[in-house]
Design a protein around this motif. Structure first.
Motif, PDB file in Angstrom:
ATOM      1  N   LEU A  11      12.306   9.375 -10.493  1.00 56.70           N
ATOM      2  CA  LEU A  11      13.213   8.381 -10.624  1.00 56.70           C
ATOM      3  C   LEU A  11      13.144   7.373  -9.618  1.00 56.70           C
ATOM      4  CD1 LEU A  11      15.738   6.917 -12.038  1.00 56.70           C
ATOM      5  CD2 LEU A  11      17.019   8.358 -10.577  1.00 56.70           C
ATOM      6  N   TRP A  12      13.179   7.920  -8.247  1.00 55.63           N
ATOM      7  CA  TRP A  12      13.119   6.970  -7.244  1.00 55.63           C
ATOM      8  C   TRP A  12      11.985   6.401  -6.954  1.00 55.63           C
ATOM      9  CZ3 TRP A  12      16.986   4.532  -5.271  1.00 55.63           C
ATOM     10  CH2 TRP A  12      18.226   4.950  -5.329  1.00 55.63           C
ATOM     11  N   LYS A  13      10.664   7.017  -7.237  1.00 54.57           N
ATOM     12  CA  LYS A  13       9.333   6.202  -7.132  1.00 54.57           C
ATOM     13  C   LYS A  13       9.266   5.084  -8.322  1.00 54.57           C
ATOM     14  CE  LYS A  13       6.159   9.497  -8.425  1.00 54.57           C
ATOM     15  NZ  LYS A  13       5.095  10.293  -8.409  1.00 54.57           N
ATOM     16  N   ASN A  14       9.909   5.031  -9.304  1.00 52.03           N
ATOM     17  CA  ASN A  14       9.968   4.148 -10.306  1.00 52.03           C
ATOM     18  C   ASN A  14      10.857   3.047  -9.958  1.00 52.03           C
ATOM     19  OD1 ASN A  14       8.098   5.172 -12.242  1.00 52.03           O
ATOM     20  ND2 ASN A  14       9.875   6.588 -12.956  1.00 52.03           N
ATOM     21  N   VAL A  15      12.091   3.221  -9.300  1.00 49.51           N
ATOM     22  CA  VAL A  15      13.069   2.377  -8.685  1.00 49.51           C
ATOM     23  C   VAL A  15      12.272   1.604  -7.574  1.00 49.51           C
ATOM     24  CG1 VAL A  15      15.185   2.104  -7.247  1.00 49.51           C
ATOM     25  CG2 VAL A  15      14.947   3.517  -9.217  1.00 49.51           C
ATOM     26  N   ILE A  16      11.667   2.496  -6.663  1.00 50.60           N
ATOM     27  CA  ILE A  16      11.006   1.586  -5.386  1.00 50.60           C
ATOM     28  C   ILE A  16       9.900   0.656  -6.334  1.00 50.60           C
ATOM     29  CG2 ILE A  16       9.535   2.167  -3.662  1.00 50.60           C
ATOM     30  CD1 ILE A  16      11.222   4.875  -3.175  1.00 50.60           C
ATOM     31  N   LEU A  17       9.104   1.283  -7.002  1.00 50.56           N
ATOM     32  CA  LEU A  17       7.879   0.512  -7.578  1.00 50.56           C
ATOM     33  C   LEU A  17       8.495  -0.780  -8.070  1.00 50.56           C
ATOM     34  CD1 LEU A  17       4.877  -0.181  -8.181  1.00 50.56           C
ATOM     35  CD2 LEU A  17       5.385   1.374 -10.265  1.00 50.56           C
ATOM     36  N   ALA A  18       9.349  -0.787  -8.779  1.00 50.47           N
ATOM     37  CA  ALA A  18       9.987  -1.780  -9.518  1.00 50.47           C
ATOM     38  C   ALA A  18      10.511  -2.946  -8.636  1.00 50.47           C
ATOM     39  CB  ALA A  18      11.402  -1.488 -10.700  1.00 50.47           C
ATOM     40  N   CYS A  19      11.257  -2.435  -7.700  1.00 44.33           N
ATOM     41  CA  CYS A  19      11.841  -3.489  -6.742  1.00 44.33           C
ATOM     42  C   CYS A  19      10.731  -4.043  -5.802  1.00 44.33           C
ATOM     43  CB  CYS A  19      12.864  -2.470  -5.649  1.00 44.33           C
ATOM     44  SG  CYS A  19      14.299  -2.238  -6.792  1.00 44.33           S
ATOM     45  N   THR A  20       9.685  -3.294  -5.592  1.00 46.67           N
ATOM     46  CA  THR A  20       8.476  -3.777  -4.627  1.00 46.67           C
ATOM     47  C   THR A  20       7.889  -4.908  -5.657  1.00 46.67           C
ATOM     48  OG1 THR A  20       8.161  -1.837  -3.656  1.00 46.67           O
ATOM     49  CG2 THR A  20       6.441  -3.311  -3.578  1.00 46.67           C
ATOM     50  N   VAL A  21       7.513  -4.643  -6.739  1.00 44.07           N
ATOM     51  CA  VAL A  21       7.095  -5.612  -7.819  1.00 44.07           C
ATOM     52  C   VAL A  21       7.779  -6.633  -7.861  1.00 44.07           C
ATOM     53  CG1 VAL A  21       6.198  -5.833  -9.930  1.00 44.07           C
ATOM     54  CG2 VAL A  21       5.452  -3.756  -9.038  1.00 44.07           C
ATOM     55  N   PHE A  22       8.946  -6.591  -7.632  1.00 45.29           N
ATOM     56  CA  PHE A  22       9.706  -7.640  -8.491  1.00 45.29           C
ATOM     57  C   PHE A  22      10.225  -8.443  -6.940  1.00 45.29           C
ATOM     58  CE2 PHE A  22      14.275  -9.426  -8.490  1.00 45.29           C
ATOM     59  CZ  PHE A  22      14.057 -10.509  -9.432  1.00 45.29           C
ATOM     60  N   PHE A  70       0.645  -1.362   0.072  1.00 46.12           N
ATOM     61  CA  PHE A  70      -0.007   0.064  -0.011  1.00 46.12           C
ATOM     62  C   PHE A  70       0.702   1.139   0.099  1.00 46.12           C
ATOM     63  CE2 PHE A  70      -1.790   3.605   2.468  1.00 46.12           C
ATOM     64  CZ  PHE A  70      -2.860   4.101   1.385  1.00 46.12           C
ATOM     65  N   LEU A  71       1.779   1.207   0.919  1.00 52.40           N
ATOM     66  CA  LEU A  71       2.946   2.567   1.061  1.00 52.40           C
ATOM     67  C   LEU A  71       3.344   2.814  -0.510  1.00 52.40           C
ATOM     68  CD1 LEU A  71       4.222   2.004   4.493  1.00 52.40           C
ATOM     69  CD2 LEU A  71       2.705   4.058   3.805  1.00 52.40           C
ATOM     70  N   VAL A  72       3.940   1.638  -1.123  1.00 51.41           N
ATOM     71  CA  VAL A  72       4.627   1.995  -2.312  1.00 51.41           C
ATOM     72  C   VAL A  72       3.652   2.521  -3.285  1.00 51.41           C
ATOM     73  CG1 VAL A  72       5.848   0.683  -4.247  1.00 51.41           C
ATOM     74  CG2 VAL A  72       6.332   0.405  -1.655  1.00 51.41           C
ATOM     75  N   TRP A  73       2.181   1.766  -3.334  1.00 51.87           N
ATOM     76  CA  TRP A  73       1.351   2.296  -4.223  1.00 51.87           C
ATOM     77  C   TRP A  73       0.834   3.718  -4.024  1.00 51.87           C
ATOM     78  CZ3 TRP A  73      -3.718   3.697  -3.100  1.00 51.87           C
ATOM     79  CH2 TRP A  73      -4.606   3.852  -4.160  1.00 51.87           C
ATOM     80  N   ALA A  74       0.587   3.906  -2.868  1.00 50.78           N
ATOM     81  CA  ALA A  74       0.382   5.300  -2.308  1.00 50.78           C
ATOM     82  C   ALA A  74       1.332   6.343  -2.840  1.00 50.78           C
ATOM     83  CB  ALA A  74       0.001   5.742  -0.981  1.00 50.78           C
ATOM     84  N   LEU A  75       2.642   6.017  -2.526  1.00 50.28           N
ATOM     85  CA  LEU A  75       3.701   7.009  -2.942  1.00 50.28           C
ATOM     86  C   LEU A  75       3.696   7.117  -4.411  1.00 50.28           C
ATOM     87  CD1 LEU A  75       6.432   8.315  -2.148  1.00 50.28           C
ATOM     88  CD2 LEU A  75       7.380   6.407  -2.327  1.00 50.28           C
ATOM     89  N   CYS A  76       3.605   6.126  -5.335  1.00 50.17           N
ATOM     90  CA  CYS A  76       3.645   6.162  -6.567  1.00 50.17           C
ATOM     91  C   CYS A  76       2.450   7.080  -7.543  1.00 50.17           C
ATOM     92  CB  CYS A  76       3.685   4.634  -7.351  1.00 50.17           C
ATOM     93  SG  CYS A  76       5.481   4.372  -6.842  1.00 50.17           S
ATOM     94  N   ILE A  77       1.392   6.863  -6.865  1.00 50.21           N
ATOM     95  CA  ILE A  77       0.114   7.438  -7.321  1.00 50.21           C
ATOM     96  C   ILE A  77      -0.065   8.808  -6.930  1.00 50.21           C
ATOM     97  CG2 ILE A  77      -1.041   5.273  -7.691  1.00 50.21           C
ATOM     98  CD1 ILE A  77      -3.143   6.647  -5.280  1.00 50.21           C
ATOM     99  N   ASN A  78       0.556   9.358  -6.022  1.00 49.95           N
ATOM    100  CA  ASN A  78       0.399  10.520  -5.229  1.00 49.95           C
ATOM    101  C   ASN A  78       1.639  11.587  -5.322  1.00 49.95           C
ATOM    102  OD1 ASN A  78      -0.388  12.654  -3.377  1.00 49.95           O
ATOM    103  ND2 ASN A  78      -1.321  11.100  -2.341  1.00 49.95           N
ATOM    104  N   ALA A  79       1.670  12.283  -6.331  1.00 50.41           N
ATOM    105  CA  ALA A  79       2.811  13.205  -6.376  1.00 50.41           C
ATOM    106  C   ALA A  79       3.194  14.134  -5.193  1.00 50.41           C
ATOM    107  CB  ALA A  79       2.791  14.148  -7.643  1.00 50.41           C
TER     108      ALA A  79
END
Length: 130
Positions: free
Chosen positions: A105-116, A85-94
């Protein structure tokens, strides 16, 4: 399979689909619209995010009561759901990302690492019965 316990994972699920399964629809319906309305108020945004984490865990816990005991998620699943949830919230909420100092950049890195990693961590912990 023990690693599938309580998640309803099928062999055809990809990681993106599996990540979404960590967050209840009620949480998505609560946080998405509310966060856009309160985006300019830092305190309200942080409070809504904290409530979103708590709500994620409580909704999953409540829905697990409908399952037979052997099918209920293991305790670690609730922690991983809060992280998802925290990662999702961070990525959808500028505004949240800006408030926390997280660049695009870091939002994308965090999302990719979490999904993986999140489903792999889940499977590993479940296989150990933790």
């Amino acid at each position: 399979m023990e690693g599938d316990r309580g998640r309803g994972k099928s062999s055809t699920d990809d990681y993106q689909t599996r990540l979404v399964k960590y967050i209840p629809g009620e949480t998505l319906a609560f946080y998405g619209p509310l966060s856009s309305v309160i985006a300019e108020n830092a305190v309200a945004l942080i409070l809504a995010t904290v409530i979103g984490v708590i709500g994620t865990v409580l909704y999953l816990r409540q829905s697990s009561r409908e399952l037979m005991i052997p099918e209920r998620p293991l305790p670690h699943f609730y922690v991983l759901s809060g992280i998802a949830f925290l990662v999702w919230a961070l990525c959808i909420n500028a505004p949240l990302a800006t408030l926390l100092g997280v660049s695009s950049l870091w939002k994308n890195v965090i999302l990719a690492c979490t999904v993986f990693l999140l489903p792999l961590i889940d499977d590993e912990l479940a296989s150990r019965g933790l």
